[in-house]
Structures are given as structure tokens and as C-alpha cells.
Write an enzyme that holds these catalytic residues in place. Structure first.
Site, short mmCIF file in Angstrom:
data_model
loop_
_atom_site.label_atom_id
_atom_site.label_comp_id
_atom_site.label_asym_id
_atom_site.label_seq_id
_atom_site.Cartn_x
_atom_site.Cartn_y
_atom_site.Cartn_z
N GLN A 163 0.83 -1.21 0.00
CA GLN A 163 0.00 0.00 0.00
C GLN A 163 0.86 1.25 0.00
O GLN A 163 0.62 2.20 -0.73
CB GLN A 163 -0.92 0.05 1.23
CG GLN A 163 -2.09 -0.89 1.18
CD GLN A 163 -1.71 -2.28 1.70
OE1 GLN A 163 -0.52 -2.63 1.76
NE2 GLN A 163 -2.71 -3.06 2.05
N GLU A 164 1.90 1.23 0.84
CA GLU A 164 2.77 2.40 0.94
C GLU A 164 3.49 2.64 -0.39
O GLU A 164 3.62 3.77 -0.86
CB GLU A 164 3.78 2.17 2.07
CG GLU A 164 4.31 3.47 2.63
CD GLU A 164 5.13 3.23 3.89
OE1 GLU A 164 6.13 3.93 4.04
OE2 GLU A 164 4.78 2.34 4.69
N ASP A 186 2.42 1.68 -3.37
CA ASP A 186 1.46 2.15 -4.37
C ASP A 186 1.14 3.63 -4.19
O ASP A 186 0.98 4.37 -5.16
CB ASP A 186 0.17 1.33 -4.30
CG ASP A 186 0.39 -0.06 -4.86
OD1 ASP A 186 1.42 -0.27 -5.53
OD2 ASP A 186 -0.45 -0.94 -4.60
N SER A 232 8.88 -1.31 -40.12
CA SER A 232 7.58 -1.65 -39.54
C SER A 232 6.69 -2.20 -40.66
O SER A 232 7.12 -2.34 -41.79
CB SER A 232 6.97 -0.44 -38.87
OG SER A 232 6.99 0.63 -39.75
N GLU A 261 1.80 -15.47 -40.65
CA GLU A 261 2.41 -15.69 -39.33
C GLU A 261 1.70 -14.83 -38.28
O GLU A 261 1.41 -13.67 -38.54
CB GLU A 261 3.90 -15.27 -39.39
CG GLU A 261 4.66 -15.95 -40.51
CD GLU A 261 5.98 -15.26 -40.86
OE1 GLU A 261 6.47 -14.45 -40.05
OE2 GLU A 261 6.49 -15.52 -41.96
N LYS A 264 1.04 -12.25 -35.49
CA LYS A 264 1.80 -11.06 -35.10
C LYS A 264 1.80 -10.99 -33.58
O LYS A 264 0.81 -10.58 -32.97
CB LYS A 264 1.17 -9.80 -35.70
CG LYS A 264 2.00 -8.56 -35.47
CD LYS A 264 1.47 -7.40 -36.29
CE LYS A 264 2.33 -6.16 -36.13
NZ LYS A 264 2.29 -5.59 -34.78
N ARG A 316 15.03 -2.73 -31.33
CA ARG A 316 14.68 -2.11 -32.61
C ARG A 316 15.10 -0.64 -32.65
O ARG A 316 15.55 -0.15 -33.67
CB ARG A 316 13.17 -2.21 -32.83
CG ARG A 316 12.73 -1.62 -34.13
CD ARG A 316 11.24 -1.84 -34.33
NE ARG A 316 10.82 -1.40 -35.63
CZ ARG A 316 10.43 -0.16 -35.90
NH1 ARG A 316 10.41 0.73 -34.94
NH2 ARG A 316 10.06 0.18 -37.12
N GLU A 370 10.56 -11.81 -31.99
CA GLU A 370 9.84 -11.10 -30.94
C GLU A 370 10.17 -11.64 -29.57
O GLU A 370 10.14 -12.86 -29.35
CB GLU A 370 8.34 -11.28 -31.22
CG GLU A 370 7.48 -10.15 -30.79
CD GLU A 370 7.60 -8.91 -31.65
OE1 GLU A 370 8.35 -8.90 -32.63
OE2 GLU A 370 6.94 -7.91 -31.30
N CYS A 427 -3.67 32.03 -37.24
CA CYS A 427 -4.66 31.45 -36.33
C CYS A 427 -3.88 30.86 -35.15
O CYS A 427 -2.98 30.06 -35.34
CB CYS A 427 -5.46 30.36 -37.03
SG CYS A 427 -6.47 29.37 -35.93
S1 IVH Z 1 8.25 -9.00 -39.99
C1 IVH Z 1 9.84 -5.87 -42.64
N1 IVH Z 1 6.95 -10.88 -38.77
O1 IVH Z 1 5.53 -6.34 -35.95
C2 IVH Z 1 9.25 -6.90 -41.79
N2 IVH Z 1 7.09 -8.76 -37.70
O2 IVH Z 1 4.85 -3.71 -37.25
C3 IVH Z 1 8.96 -6.45 -40.41
N3 IVH Z 1 6.00 -8.64 -35.52
O3 IVH Z 1 8.51 -4.55 -35.43
C4 IVH Z 1 8.91 -7.48 -39.41
N4 IVH Z 1 5.31 -10.73 -35.47
O4 IVH Z 1 7.88 -6.36 -33.74
C5 IVH Z 1 7.35 -9.60 -38.72
N5 IVH Z 1 5.85 -12.69 -37.82
C6 IVH Z 1 6.25 -11.40 -37.75
C7 IVH Z 1 5.95 -10.55 -36.65
C8 IVH Z 1 6.38 -9.22 -36.67
C9 IVH Z 1 5.36 -9.57 -34.82
C10 IVH Z 1 6.19 -7.22 -35.08
C11 IVH Z 1 7.63 -6.76 -35.05
C12 IVH Z 1 7.71 -5.57 -35.95
C13 IVH Z 1 6.27 -5.15 -36.03
C14 IVH Z 1 5.98 -4.46 -37.33
#
Ligand code: IVH
Length: 676
Positions: free
Chosen positions: A35-36, A38, A83, A117, A119, A140, A177, A434
């Protein structure tokens, strides 16, 4: 007295929480009750809310657990970590497919093969192996440069430290990841907001022993730089990863055609909560590495991959009021103030209504009961109105025809191409006439992608604006620090930090500078194109002459809309004055990577006729990758006219008259192959 006290109080509390953390995490011996602890954390967060400039890397709002260090050494990624663009529905996916088919000039009926795959919502890391030994691991970072977190990554069991497989490349960056399972997160949920934060916080501990205590996992999915790799496609690469000793997702799947991708996505979405880690969508990657290479990148995302997000969480609430916000470009954005509602763990009290047309189309009114959606980091928005719950006395919402900031009559732009009026209503004032737009311009100027002034967030801009310290971007270089020190919440340390960050930001390259000054329609990519074309900063300031601006039409990617906007910017006296002042205060330099010269440096090209097995866009990108330029007219400046099938006779004749080299597509490819 009062002024110093907030800062003093804050740092005292930070010191205390650090001490508690150290005892708790390092020595496993809590000094105070939960508690303290937090309460202390709440006090710190409250001070940060009241005095945003106090927030720093030690803030408990940025981390909990042991102090994530800012002292990691930075290192460049040999190949940038990019990305992904997002898709939210089948239509987005069809567009993605269409762009690929057009770019590669494939048959419309061709079914593309993808590697699908999951994400995983974690933190990406890049692991460099040299001769089979895990040698260096980077976060990254900004995609170009990451933090050296090797020692922390070494504590992760899933990361092989030594690989002796024969076909493992001599040097390779394996990327994937880092995450934590929901089950393991249960034991950390007091210290971190969500599993992703837990993974990120643990990975950035200064002391690897702290990282070791957290059961982090690693799943590999791609690679950056690689010396010798003889693998033809992504699905084979994933198989290899497994053979080399990496964990890969058991849900990876080779799939043909958009319809089947959607099926896979929808099936997965139904079972996403049965999986013990957060997955926020499915990534689709063109399977063939050859095609990936041809497709290349736009901005900072590949053309060959996309993330298909899972649908958002939604809830029902009531519109209490509609606020009109004025953006940097003058756009008036209606925002619904709603009765606070919890959507997927986040309390939402504002939801965007996008623009005037959206309000008209959906007939949204104050008092309406509405469905509000929130997806990942996307701003919450109103999706629909429950008209059955509408009060009889409810009235249509009338969008204001005056800017709420400066009172000017608002306008809707007419788009010459679509022959339609914009959906957005805007304040016609540009630049700094503006107040709201001016303030938004300053926010943009100091923001992360622009001058990136550490500790100069939106709230500080507002405070300094209200205190009349700043009115124009250059005012930030003339701040009176004595006055700032007297503001509540500021003290020696925060002032000297701010001073340091501002000084540092004076050195800037041309593309960032162009982006920073916030010309409408000139985003980061366009700013880079213009900077590349103009080369040195001096040429940018010469744009005050109309003909120089027109010359930008030769830059592929810059069209009439951008030219019009640049002209408007340079015809405004206040803008010119701002530029003059900034020129005096800042050191603007040519972009470094522009000095690199490719094979086609200084050579200009133009196409006529249809190319074989390649779209115009792909040919353009090939030329530009090698520092060549595309121009859109046959004139003396043209070096090569590339002719395809059924060229325009007029262009060929004119090129002949001007003695311009006329080459075929094969000759162009030879030029690139011979010299490379
Ligand atoms: S491919 C150029 N594969 O998504 C290819 N990314 O928004 C970029 N991520 O920074 C990465 N699962 O952190 C790829 N099977 C996957 C992924 C994946 C998660 C994340 C990764 C990346 C972000 C892109």
C-alpha cells in the site's frame, strides 16, 4: 520557494521509489508495504500529471520494476528494422494484392503465395551471429539504430548461444519477438500495465541478473543482414530457423490467395484468447524472396508484407458534447466527449467523429447513444448511432462555420482530380495567423520526427504558449530560462536538461528541417524527396522564387497538390520571416546519405510504351535505388528515353531531335548489371 518545491518533492520521491525497487527486485526484500509503495507511485504520477516537464526516464509511468537504463550503447542495424503497414479488412487486403500485382506487372488472375504468421505483440530484437556464435543483440530502437542489449538477451533460454548447423550463414541477424506469456505475466501484473510493457521493461534492465528473473520468450521470424544464404522463400527460411534451434510459431502457414488469408485470419481470431500470449493480428509476407526483393520498400514498410489486425473492442456510451479541435493544417476535427467507458481495459472519454461529412452521413447528435470502437493504438472512434434510443427533442448537429480559434469563416477545399469537395472543413488561415494552428505548428516543430527535442512535449508547448514565451518556432531558441525556472514545477535540473536538448536540436539535416516547418502535404517522405532533389539547404531557401518551386515537379512523387501547397507556404510573409529567423538560429546541413552516389547518379530517365514483366513503378524504383532520376518531359535535361512496347511516336521523335539516348528495357537492365 513554491516553484522549487514541486521538483524537489518529485526527485525526493523518485529517489525513494528507486530505493524501494532496489530492495524489492535486487535483494528480494521489500522495505515497505504494498500500500505504501502504491501510494508513493500515485504521488509521483500525480506530480507528473500536474508538472509534465518533471517526467523523465526514471518515471514510474514509463517503467516499473528495476530502472530500465538509458545507458545502453547504441549501435546501427546493418539492415534497418522496418515496420509493417496495417490492413483492417478484406478490402485493404485486396488493395495490397492489387498494388503487388501492378508493381510486378503480373496477370490479374495470378494467385500470390504468402507466408502467414501470427503477429505477436511483444518487443522485436535483432540477434547477430558470427560463425555460429551469438555475438550481439540489439533492440529495434528507431529502426536504424538500436540499443545493445546483448547481455540481457543472453539470459533468454529460447535464444541459442551457439549454432553449429552446416548451412547456418557465417554472419546473420536473426530477428524475432521477445515476449512474456499471459500466465507468467500474472505474477508481474502489479508492476507492469500489460505483458508487452513487462517484456520491454525486463529487456531494458541495466543488470542482466534482473532480466534473468523474468521468464522471457523469443520467437524468430525473419532476418536482417546475412552473408551467404541459399534459401528461396520465407516458409523454407522458417523451417531452417527451427533446424538451427530457434523457436518459431506453430501457427505459421503457407497460404495462396487473399480469400484463404481472410479465412485463416478469421479462424485464428476466434481462438486468439486460447493462446497464452498476445497476438494482435496476422502478418502476411510474399513467400518468394525474389519477389520480395523486387517489391522493395515504401517509406519504412515493405511492399511485400502487411499486418492484418484483429477487429477492435467496442462498447456503448452517450455523447455528452461535441468539441471542435483545430489541427496543424487547419482541419476541424469534431471530437465526441462521451460518458467515460471501459473498452478493453482502457477508459475512453473522447471519440473522434473524423469530420463534418461523417457527422452528416451518420446524423450524429449530442445526447445520442453510440457504439465506440478502439483498436490497438488507433484513436477511439464512433461507429454507429442507436437511433432507437434518441430523445424526441434531439436536434441535428450544426457544424460551426467559423474557426473556434480565430473566428475565420471555414472552408471546404475542392479537389480538382475527384471533382468533389473535401470531407474535411478547415480554417483557411495558414501559418501563424490562427493561434491554434500556430501552436499546433510549434508542437509539430519540436516533435519526435521533427526536431525531436527531448522533454519538450505537447503539454510544455501549451504551457509556454499560455505564458507567452513562444509564438513562433524560432522563439524556442530564444527562451528566457530565468523565467522558465520561475514557473511552477521547474527547477535547475529540468531547465538545464531542456536547454541542452534545445541546443542539440539546432543541428539538423535538410530533409528533417523541411518536414519540421510543417508545409501542408509535405510529410517525411516528400521532405526527403525534395531534400534529395535540392541537395543543399541554400537551394531550399531559394524556393521563394516561383520557377524554383515549379522545378520540383520533376521530382517523382511531388505533384500539383504539393507544389500548390509549397507556393502557398512561400507566399506568406510570416512564414518567410520564420524561415529567415530559423536560418539564423539553426545549423542546417545536407542529408548524409544523399552524398552516396549510385551507378546512375545525375542521370535522368523517362519511359514511353509498355515494359516487359515489370511495371513502371518497379522500373522507377530500380532507377532511383541507383541514384537515377525520373523526369516527366522530353527536354534537354533528359539523358535516356527508355522505350517499351508501342512507344509514343511524338516522344521518340522529339528525343531523336534533341540527340537523347534512346534505349530499350534490356539495355537499361544491362546498364545496371554491368556497372554493379
Ligand atoms: S516482420 C519488414 N513478422 O511487428 C518486416 N514482424 O509492425 C517487419 N511482428 O517490429 C517485421 N510478429 O515487432 C514480422 N511474424 C512477424 C511478426 C512481426 C510480430 C512485429 C515486429 C515488428 C512489427 C511491425
Amino acid at each position: 520557494m513554491v516553484n522549487d518545491s514541486a521538483e524537489k518533492k518529485y526527485f525526493k520521491k523518485i529517489k525513494l521509489i528507486e530505493k524501494y525497487n532496489k530492495f524489492y527486485f535486487d535483494n528480494n526484500k521489500p522495505l515497505v508495504s504494498d500500500q505504501e509503495y502504491d501510494q508513493l507511485k500515485l504521488d509521483i504520477l500525480k506530480l507528473e500529471k500536474d508538472f509534465p516537464n518533471l517526467k523523465n526516464d526514471n518515471s514510474p509511468s514509463l517503467k516499473v520494476g528495476f530502472k530500465p537504463s538509458k545507458n545502453f550503447i547504441k549501435a546501427k542495424h546493418k539492415v534497418p528494422m522496418l515496420s509493417l503497414s496495417n490492413a483492417f479488412n478484406e478490402e485493404d487486403l485486396k488493395n495490397f494484392e492489387k498494388k503487388i500485382i501492378n508493381f510486378l506487372s503480373l496477370k490479374k488472375s495470378e494467385e500470390l503465395e504468402f507466408s502467414a504468421e501470427p503477429k505477436i505483440d511483444g518487443i522485436s530484437a535483432s540477434l547477430t551471429y558470427k560463425n555460429g556464435i551469438f555475438f550481439k543483440g540489439l533492440s529495434r530502437g528507431d529502426g536504424q539504430e538500436g540499443e545493445d542489449i546483448t547481455e540481457n538477451l543472453k539470459t533468454i533460454i529460447d535464444i541459442p548461444k551457439k549454432i553449429s548447423s552446416k548451412n547456418f550463414p557465417a554472419e546473420i541477424d536473426i530477428r524475432g519477438e521477445v515476449f512474456i506469456t499471459n500466465n507468467d505475466f500474472k505474477f508481474l501484473s502489479e508492476k507492469f500495465a500489460n505483458p508487452r510493457n513487462a517484456a520491454s521493461g525486463s529487456l531494458r534492465q541495466k543488470n542482466p541478473k534482473e532480466t534473468e528473473k523474468i521468464p522471457l520468450k523469443f520467437i524468430a521470424y525473419t532476418f536482417g543482414y546475412s552473408s551467404n544464404i541459399d534459401i528461396k522463400n520465407q516458409s523454407d527460411f522458417l523451417t531452417n530457423l527451427k533446424e538451427w534451434g530457434f523457436k518459431t510459431s506453430k501457427f505459421n502457414k503457407k497460404i495462396k490467395g487473399i480469400k484463404n488469408l481472410v479465412l485463416y485470419h478469421d479462424q485464428f481470431e476466434k481462438k486468439r484468447y486460447d493462446i497464452d500470449y498476445d497476438v494482435d493480428g496476422i502478418v502476411y509476407k510474399i513467400n518468394s524472396f525474389d519477389l520480395q526483393k523486387r517489391l522493395g520498400f515504401v517509406a519504412n514498410a515493405p511492399r511485400w508484407a502487411i499486418a492484418h489486425k484483429f477487429s477492435a473492442d467496442s462498447s456503448v456510451s452517450k455523447i455528452l458534447n461535441i468539441d471542435i479541435q483545430v489541427g496543424r493544417t487547419g482541419a476541424l476535427t469534431p471530437v465526441a466527449k462521451i460518458q467515460p467507458v471501459n473498452i478493453g481495459g482502457v477508459v475512453v472519454s473522447n471519440a473522434t467523429l473524423h469530420n463534418e461529412d461523417e457527422i452528416i452521413r451518420k446524423d450524429i447528435r449530442i445526447g445520442d447513444v453510440v457504439k465506440v470502437e478502439r483498436a490497438g493504438d488507433v484513436i477511439p472512434h464512433v461507429i454507429s448511432v442507436d437511433k432507437t434510443k434518441r430523445d424526441n427533442k434531439s436536434k441535428k448537429y450544426i457544424f460551426p462555420n467559423k474557426c473556434p480559434s480565430c473566428g475565420s469563416k471555414t472552408v471546404k477545399d475542392f479537389n480538382e482530380q475527384t471533382k468533389k469537395y473535401d470531407a474535411v472543413r478547415r480554417c483557411p488561415n495558414d501559418g501563424f495567423q490562427c493561434e491554434k494552428i500556430a501552436m499546433e505548428n510549434i508542437k509539430h516543430f519540436v516533435s519526435k520526427d521533427a526536431l525531436n527535442i527531448d522533454g519538450f512535449g505537447k503539454k510544455i508547448v501549451e504551457k509556454f504558449w499560455d505564458a507567452k514565451f513562444i509564438k513562433y518556432p524560432h522563439d524556442i531558441f530564444k527562451l528566457d530560462y530565468n523565467k522558465i525556472e520561475k514557473l511552477d514545477g521547474w527547477g535547475d535540473l529540468s531547465v538545464s536538461n531542456l536547454k541542452y536538448s534545445i541546443e542539440k536540436s539546432k543541428n539538423i539535416n535538410l530533409s528533417k528541417f523541411i518536414y519540421s516547418i510543417g508545409i501542408r502535404h509535405i510529410g517525411q517522405e516528400n521532405a526527403k524527396l525534395i531534400s534529395k532533389h535540392l541537395k543543399n539547404p541554400g537551394n531550399f531557401f531559394k524556393l521563394i522564387n516561383k520557377p524554383s518551386i515549379e522545378s520540383l515537379l520533376n521530382v517523382d512523387g511531388i505533384g500539383e497538390t504539393q507544389i500548390k501547397s509549397i507556393k502557398k507556404f512561400f507566399s506568406n510573409k510570416i512564414n518567410l520571416n520564420v524561415l529567415e529567423e530559423l536560418k539564423k538560429c539553426m545549423k542546417i546541413t545536407q542529408d548524409i546519405d544523399l552524398k552516396k552516389e549510385g551507378i546512375l547518379n545525375n542521370k535522368t530517365f523517362m519511359f514511353t510504351g509498355k515494359l516487359k514483366e515489370m511495371s513502371r513503378a518497379e522500373a522507377k524504383s530500380l532507377i532511383e535505388k541507383n541514384s537515377g532520376k525520373i523526369i516527366s518531359n522530353v527536354n534537354k535535361k533528359l539523358n535516356y528515353l527508355v522505350i517499351g512496347d508501342k512507344p509514343t511516336n511524338k516522344k521518340v521523335t522529339k528525343a531523336k531531335d534533341l540527340n537523347i539516348n534512346i534505349i530499350t528495357q534490356d539495355e537499361l537492365i544491362n546498364m545496371l548489371n554491368n556497372t554493379s
